[in-house]
Scaffold this motif. Structure first.
Motif, PDB file in Angstrom:
ATOM      1  N   ARG A 183       5.846   5.540   7.519  1.00  0.00           N
ATOM      2  CA  ARG A 183       4.748   5.593   8.479  1.00  0.00           C
ATOM      3  C   ARG A 183       3.470   6.112   7.808  1.00  0.00           C
ATOM      4  N   GLY A 184       2.347   5.470   8.147  1.00  0.00           N
ATOM      5  CA  GLY A 184       1.063   5.927   7.645  1.00  0.00           C
ATOM      6  C   GLY A 184       0.001   6.006   8.720  1.00  0.00           C
ATOM      7  N   LYS A 185       0.286   5.430   9.889  1.00  0.00           N
ATOM      8  CA  LYS A 185      -0.685   5.466  10.983  1.00  0.00           C
ATOM      9  C   LYS A 185      -0.884   6.912  11.435  1.00  0.00           C
ATOM     10  N   PRO A 186      -2.121   7.402  11.460  1.00  0.00           N
ATOM     11  CA  PRO A 186      -2.316   8.819  11.791  1.00  0.00           C
ATOM     12  C   PRO A 186      -1.973   9.150  13.235  1.00  0.00           C
ATOM     13  N   GLY A 187      -1.339  10.281  13.419  1.00  0.00           N
ATOM     14  CA  GLY A 187      -0.956  10.761  14.748  1.00  0.00           C
ATOM     15  C   GLY A 187       0.154  11.778  14.620  1.00  0.00           C
ATOM     16  N   TRP A 188       0.172  12.771  15.504  1.00  0.00           N
ATOM     17  CA  TRP A 188       1.185  13.819  15.373  1.00  0.00           C
ATOM     18  C   TRP A 188       2.595  13.269  15.554  1.00  0.00           C
ATOM     19  N   GLY A 189       2.725  12.166  16.291  1.00  0.00           N
ATOM     20  CA  GLY A 189       4.034  11.558  16.471  1.00  0.00           C
ATOM     21  C   GLY A 189       4.219  10.296  15.667  1.00  0.00           C
ATOM     22  N   GLU A 190       3.244   9.954  14.844  1.00  0.00           N
ATOM     23  CA  GLU A 190       3.353   8.766  13.984  1.00  0.00           C
ATOM     24  C   GLU A 190       3.581   9.197  12.537  1.00  0.00           C
ATOM     25  N   ASN A 191       2.510   9.233  11.719  1.00  0.00           N
ATOM     26  CA  ASN A 191       2.765   9.607  10.319  1.00  0.00           C
ATOM     27  C   ASN A 191       3.300  11.029  10.196  1.00  0.00           C
ATOM     28  N   MET A 192       2.885  11.930  11.106  1.00  0.00           N
ATOM     29  CA  MET A 192       3.299  13.319  10.972  1.00  0.00           C
ATOM     30  C   MET A 192       4.750  13.556  11.381  1.00  0.00           C
ATOM     31  N   ALA A 193       5.360  12.621  12.091  1.00  0.00           N
ATOM     32  CA  ALA A 193       6.798  12.754  12.375  1.00  0.00           C
ATOM     33  C   ALA A 193       7.573  12.699  11.065  1.00  0.00           C
ATOM     34  N   PHE A 194       7.249  11.715  10.228  1.00  0.00           N
ATOM     35  CA  PHE A 194       7.894  11.663   8.924  1.00  0.00           C
ATOM     36  C   PHE A 194       7.409  12.793   8.022  1.00  0.00           C
ATOM     37  N   VAL A 195       6.105  12.984   7.947  1.00  0.00           N
ATOM     38  CA  VAL A 195       5.549  13.986   7.036  1.00  0.00           C
ATOM     39  C   VAL A 195       6.081  15.382   7.367  1.00  0.00           C
ATOM     40  N   GLY A 196       6.290  15.672   8.644  1.00  0.00           N
ATOM     41  CA  GLY A 196       6.836  16.980   9.017  1.00  0.00           C
ATOM     42  C   GLY A 196       8.175  17.257   8.364  1.00  0.00           C
ATOM     43  N   THR A 197       9.052  16.254   8.342  1.00  0.00           N
ATOM     44  CA  THR A 197      10.355  16.442   7.693  1.00  0.00           C
ATOM     45  C   THR A 197      10.206  16.519   6.180  1.00  0.00           C
ATOM     46  N   LYS A 378      12.740  26.365   4.837  1.00  0.00           N
ATOM     47  CA  LYS A 378      13.344  27.249   3.834  1.00  0.00           C
ATOM     48  C   LYS A 378      12.987  28.696   4.114  1.00  0.00           C
ATOM     49  N   ASP A 379      11.710  28.946   4.428  1.00  0.00           N
ATOM     50  CA  ASP A 379      11.230  30.293   4.718  1.00  0.00           C
ATOM     51  C   ASP A 379      11.096  30.489   6.222  1.00  0.00           C
ATOM     52  N   PRO A 380      11.129  31.732   6.713  1.00  0.00           N
ATOM     53  CA  PRO A 380      11.084  31.973   8.158  1.00  0.00           C
ATOM     54  C   PRO A 380       9.764  31.543   8.781  1.00  0.00           C
ATOM     55  N   VAL A 381       9.852  31.099  10.027  1.00  0.00           N
ATOM     56  CA  VAL A 381       8.670  30.665  10.775  1.00  0.00           C
ATOM     57  C   VAL A 381       8.742  31.202  12.202  1.00  0.00           C
ATOM     58  N   PRO A 382       7.593  31.326  12.871  1.00  0.00           N
ATOM     59  CA  PRO A 382       7.573  31.862  14.232  1.00  0.00           C
ATOM     60  C   PRO A 382       7.697  30.799  15.319  1.00  0.00           C
ATOM     61  N   TYR A 383       8.006  29.565  14.928  1.00  0.00           N
ATOM     62  CA  TYR A 383       8.015  28.468  15.887  1.00  0.00           C
ATOM     63  C   TYR A 383       9.344  27.719  15.844  1.00  0.00           C
ATOM     64  N   THR A 384       9.583  26.927  16.895  1.00  0.00           N
ATOM     65  CA  THR A 384      10.695  25.982  16.905  1.00  0.00           C
ATOM     66  C   THR A 384      10.124  24.560  16.801  1.00  0.00           C
ATOM     67  N   GLY A 385      11.008  23.621  16.501  1.00  0.00           N
ATOM     68  CA  GLY A 385      10.580  22.234  16.321  1.00  0.00           C
ATOM     69  C   GLY A 385      10.744  21.826  14.872  1.00  0.00           C
ATOM     70  N   ILE A 386      11.234  20.603  14.653  1.00  0.00           N
ATOM     71  CA  ILE A 386      11.476  20.110  13.293  1.00  0.00           C
ATOM     72  C   ILE A 386      10.263  19.351  12.790  1.00  0.00           C
ATOM     73  N   GLN A 387       9.945  18.217  13.436  1.00  0.00           N
ATOM     74  CA  GLN A 387       8.809  17.420  13.005  1.00  0.00           C
ATOM     75  C   GLN A 387       7.560  17.737  13.810  1.00  0.00           C
ATOM     76  N   PHE A 388       7.643  18.756  14.633  1.00  0.00           N
ATOM     77  CA  PHE A 388       6.481  19.247  15.370  1.00  0.00           C
ATOM     78  C   PHE A 388       6.619  20.750  15.535  1.00  0.00           C
ATOM     79  N   VAL A 389       5.547  21.387  15.940  1.00  0.00           N
ATOM     80  CA  VAL A 389       5.548  22.822  16.241  1.00  0.00           C
ATOM     81  C   VAL A 389       5.397  22.960  17.750  1.00  0.00           C
ATOM     82  N   ALA A 390       6.320  23.635  18.383  1.00  0.00           N
ATOM     83  CA  ALA A 390       6.378  23.655  19.846  1.00  0.00           C
ATOM     84  C   ALA A 390       5.372  24.636  20.451  1.00  0.00           C
ATOM     85  N   ILE A 391       4.091  24.369  20.203  1.00  0.00           N
ATOM     86  CA  ILE A 391       3.000  25.095  20.847  1.00  0.00           C
ATOM     87  C   ILE A 391       2.023  24.063  21.397  1.00  0.00           C
TER      88      ILE A 391
END
Length: 437
Positions: A183-197, A378-391
């Motif tokens: 995916r390369g189309k910009p969008g939090w649920g488009e390219n960033m779904a893959f990029v997040g992982t 790998k390191d601790p984070v204050p959020y949940t969500g894999i390919q997104f941040v649940a805020i």
């Protein structure tokens, strides 16, 4: 066939009863233009005939859908009676009081049949605020014929280094054959779904424990550097226009040797009615790099009812029908079991018909059940969500970052400049929202 028709008839009748006196109502359903939803539109006249109600469809490209439903629900516009939303929006909007709870669809809905982590992701304080239409993780689809011809072997668990090697050997631009489609189309649920992982498995994270953005860290630079370099060398042209649907078309028409994306795509690329390579497809887990944490996402396209609707009973009747066991059975009968909506019900994966038609079933189920939104980095984070941040702020942040990364892929910016831009805009958003000072 007679028994399964009886199941659907019973479910539809129950949905009709739920509509009560609200007969001959027209509900407006907003949904995404993905293959499973197109089948839902095709079968919806069966619900209309049984209940006397009508559906007005608003079918939109993924980014546009998200923008439209977000605006409508935040302003209480009441434009839609049923919305197609995901595991990101549901808990946030449910907690805000914007969605109608869906715990009252009846004992025959069989809530216990819903796959546990999918149901949990749509639940807040014991209330289910959306019901899953199809759910997915991500994995690697590849052309076994091309691998065999090149003397390559895809491991069950590939690494990104191996993916790079395979892509280089399988790219033949003279044949319009590309080693890897992403995916390369910009969008939090488009390219960033893959990029997040990608960020997760390269050892990166969106924020540290103090909510300070980490977008220009070494891990981000390495991950995005890999992405940009690989797409320039071995990806298809016009990547910044390619989202899920575009890549699915490229893969199904024979232009991609590998494709890392949603497990829900399997039913379509294995379907000879939709794919020229249906008999040449194989699959492996999503690739890993530094850590396996968060290397594959978890998502559920789900149907929700905004509190602004004045047709809640009819809307509940529809979402019950469209996410029922009877509906899955009906899709299997009319479209072929390989096309049944995946990832939502245990009974689908227990079906001998589905297992026979979908060789990927066990792998997909395992990926969905193992996707852990609390152990995604790998390191601790204050959020949940894999390919997104649940805020709530992530929808805007993810889209801005996606645009910056798309600019790096097209060569408008260097990777470092794109990530510095993303870092600055995200810091500003987090400061304005009060997360950091």
């Amino acid at each position: 066939m007679r028994r399964s028709m009886g199941i659907l008839a019973a479910a539809t009748a129950a949905s009709a009863l739920m509509a009560g006196s609200a007969l001959a109502e027209e509900i407006t359903v907003a949904t995404v233009n993905n293959g499973d939803m197109i089948i839902m539109q095709k079968l919806a006249p069966e619900w209309e005939k049984a209940t006397g109600n009508k559906v007005n469809w608003v079918v939109l490209e993924e980014n546009v859908l998200r923008e439209r439903v977000t605006t409508d629900i935040a302003t209480k516009g009441g434009q839609f009676d049923v919305m197609t939303i995901g595991g990101y929006e549901t808990p946030i909007w449910g907690k805000a009081g914007w969605l109608t709870p869906l715990n009252d669809l009846g004992a025959d809905y069989d809530y216990d049949d819903l796959i546990a982590p999918v149901r949990a992701g749509l639940t807040v304080d014991g209330k289910l605020y959306a019901v899953p239409f199809y759910a997915e993780s991500s994995f690697t689809l590849y052309r076994k014929d091309l691998f065999d011809a090149a003397g390559l072997k895809m491991p069950e668990q590939p690494t990104y280094d191996q993916i790079t090697e395979f892509a280089g050997k399988l790219t033949d631009k003279s044949k319009e054959q590309y080693g890897l489609c992403l995916r390369g189309k910009p969008g939090w649920g488009e390219n960033m779904a893959f990029v997040g992982t990608l960020i997760n498995t390269f050892g990166g994270r969106w924020f540290d424990m103090d909510w300070k953005p980490q977008l220009n860290s070494d891990a981000w630079k390495k991950a995005i550097g890999w992405y940009v370099d690989t797409m320039k060398k071995d990806g298809p042209p016009g990547i910044s226009s390619n989202g899920f649907n575009e890549n699915q078309t490229l893969f199904a028409s024979g232009h991609c040797a590998m494709w890392i994306d949603a497990t829900s795509a399997a039913g379509r690329v294995y379907d000879p009615k939709q794919s020229k390579v249906a008999d040449k497809v194989a699959f492996a887990k999503a690739p890993v790099a530094v850590t396996p944490n968060g290397s594959a996402w978890g998502w559920a396209w789900s149907l929700a009812i905004p509190t602004s609707t004045k047709k809640a009973d009819t809307a509940k009747s529809f979402v019950k029908w469209a996410t029922s066991k009877g509906y899955v059975q009906r899709v299997g009968e009319t479209e072929g079991w390989v096309a049944a909506p995946p990832g939502t019900r245990k009974s689908t994966y227990a079906s001998a018909d589905y297992q026979k038609a979908a060789p990927f079933a066990a792998t997909v189920l395992a990926a969905i059940e193992s996707a852990d939104p609390t152990k995604q980095t790998k390191d601790p984070v204050p959020y949940t969500g894999i390919q997104f941040v649940a805020i709530p702020e992530f929808q805007g942040i993810g889209t801005q970052v996606g645009q910056a990364i798309a600019a790096a892929v097209t060569g408008e910016q260097s990777v470092d400049d794109a990530l510095n831009t993303a870092q600055a805009s995200t810091e500003k958003t987090m400061e304005e929202a009060g997360y950091i000072k």
